[in-house]
Design a protein around this motif. Structure first.
Motif, PDB file in Angstrom:
ATOM      1  N   LEU A 173       8.209  33.554   6.988  1.00  0.00           N
ATOM      2  CA  LEU A 173       6.931  33.458   6.284  1.00  0.00           C
ATOM      3  C   LEU A 173       6.347  32.051   6.342  1.00  0.00           C
ATOM      4  CD1 LEU A 173       7.569  35.746   3.185  1.00  0.00           C
ATOM      5  CD2 LEU A 173       6.059  36.200   5.110  1.00  0.00           C
ATOM      6  N   ILE A 231       4.198  31.092   9.437  1.00  0.00           N
ATOM      7  CA  ILE A 231       2.865  31.678   9.597  1.00  0.00           C
ATOM      8  C   ILE A 231       1.811  30.595   9.404  1.00  0.00           C
ATOM      9  CG2 ILE A 231       1.207  33.291   8.569  1.00  0.00           C
ATOM     10  CD1 ILE A 231       3.610  35.066   7.828  1.00  0.00           C
ATOM     11  N   GLN A 274      -1.207  29.621   7.985  1.00  0.00           N
ATOM     12  CA  GLN A 274      -2.039  30.147   6.913  1.00  0.00           C
ATOM     13  C   GLN A 274      -3.532  29.932   7.155  1.00  0.00           C
ATOM     14  OE1 GLN A 274      -0.718  29.122   2.966  1.00  0.00           O
ATOM     15  NE2 GLN A 274       1.428  29.130   3.588  1.00  0.00           N
ATOM     16  N   GLN A 306      -5.110  30.545   9.729  1.00  0.00           N
ATOM     17  CA  GLN A 306      -5.618  31.634  10.572  1.00  0.00           C
ATOM     18  C   GLN A 306      -5.714  32.959   9.809  1.00  0.00           C
ATOM     19  OE1 GLN A 306      -6.740  30.986  13.671  1.00  0.00           O
ATOM     20  NE2 GLN A 306      -6.210  28.859  13.241  1.00  0.00           N
ATOM     21  N   LEU A 307      -5.266  32.978   8.560  1.00  0.00           N
ATOM     22  CA  LEU A 307      -5.244  34.218   7.787  1.00  0.00           C
ATOM     23  C   LEU A 307      -6.550  34.426   7.033  1.00  0.00           C
ATOM     24  CD1 LEU A 307      -1.688  33.994   6.173  1.00  0.00           C
ATOM     25  CD2 LEU A 307      -2.348  35.172   8.279  1.00  0.00           C
ATOM     26  N   THR A 308      -6.887  35.691   6.839  1.00  0.00           N
ATOM     27  CA  THR A 308      -8.023  36.013   5.984  1.00  0.00           C
ATOM     28  C   THR A 308      -7.604  35.773   4.537  1.00  0.00           C
ATOM     29  OG1 THR A 308      -7.372  38.316   5.655  1.00  0.00           O
ATOM     30  CG2 THR A 308      -8.763  37.830   7.584  1.00  0.00           C
ATOM     31  N   ASP A 335      -7.509  37.908   2.115  1.00  0.00           N
ATOM     32  CA  ASP A 335      -6.601  38.992   1.709  1.00  0.00           C
ATOM     33  C   ASP A 335      -5.190  38.769   2.252  1.00  0.00           C
ATOM     34  OD1 ASP A 335      -8.593  40.287   0.300  1.00  0.00           O
ATOM     35  OD2 ASP A 335      -9.053  41.715   1.903  1.00  0.00           O
ATOM     36  N   GLN A 336      -5.091  38.302   3.483  1.00  0.00           N
ATOM     37  CA  GLN A 336      -3.775  38.028   4.066  1.00  0.00           C
ATOM     38  C   GLN A 336      -3.094  36.862   3.358  1.00  0.00           C
ATOM     39  OE1 GLN A 336      -5.137  37.515   8.097  1.00  0.00           O
ATOM     40  NE2 GLN A 336      -4.379  39.540   8.719  1.00  0.00           N
ATOM     41  N   GLN A 337      -3.860  35.852   2.966  1.00  0.00           N
ATOM     42  CA  GLN A 337      -3.289  34.724   2.229  1.00  0.00           C
ATOM     43  C   GLN A 337      -2.761  35.181   0.872  1.00  0.00           C
ATOM     44  OE1 GLN A 337      -6.274  31.665   2.054  1.00  0.00           O
ATOM     45  NE2 GLN A 337      -6.140  31.209   4.227  1.00  0.00           N
ATOM     46  N   ALA A 370      -1.727  38.224   0.170  1.00  0.00           N
ATOM     47  CA  ALA A 370      -0.530  39.028   0.456  1.00  0.00           C
ATOM     48  C   ALA A 370       0.665  38.132   0.766  1.00  0.00           C
ATOM     49  CB  ALA A 370      -0.797  39.983   1.623  1.00  0.00           C
ATOM     50  N   LEU A 371       0.421  37.066   1.508  1.00  0.00           N
ATOM     51  CA  LEU A 371       1.496  36.121   1.820  1.00  0.00           C
ATOM     52  C   LEU A 371       2.018  35.465   0.545  1.00  0.00           C
ATOM     53  CD1 LEU A 371       3.237  34.548   3.838  1.00  0.00           C
ATOM     54  CD2 LEU A 371       1.330  32.928   4.077  1.00  0.00           C
ATOM     55  N   SER A 428       1.941  36.683  -2.451  1.00  0.00           N
ATOM     56  CA  SER A 428       2.684  37.715  -3.180  1.00  0.00           C
ATOM     57  C   SER A 428       4.071  37.922  -2.575  1.00  0.00           C
ATOM     58  CB  SER A 428       1.915  39.035  -3.170  1.00  0.00           C
ATOM     59  OG  SER A 428       0.720  38.912  -3.886  1.00  0.00           O
TER      60      SER A 428
END
Length: 68
Positions: A12, A15, A17, A19-21, A23-25, A27-28, A30
């Motif tokens: 994890l 990753i 971060q 580059q994440l949307t 919502d993905q951030q 989720a990450l 969480s």
């Protein structure tokens, strides 16, 4: 279990971060929180096993002393 947690945390943290949307951030975040909780639960479980061993030792000594 601890190895799996450590490997997952390592994965994890690799990753990117940026580059994440959003919502993905979320989720990450969480996922990282859930892994931290799992790690804490494993530490608690280890302590409970230690306590269990001590109590079993006391019970065995008490049973041996009563049997004399």
């Amino acid at each position: 279990m601890a190895d799996t947690i450590a490997e997952t945390v390592d994965l994890l943290y690799t990753i990117d971060q940026e580059q994440l949307t959003l919502d993905q951030q979320i989720a990450l975040g969480s996922a990282l929180a859930a892994l931290a909780q799992a790690e804490r639960l494993e530490q608690i479980n280890e302590r409970l096993r230690d306590i269990h061993q001590v109590l079993n030792g006391w019970a065995l000594r008490a049973a041996t002393a009563d049997g004399r």
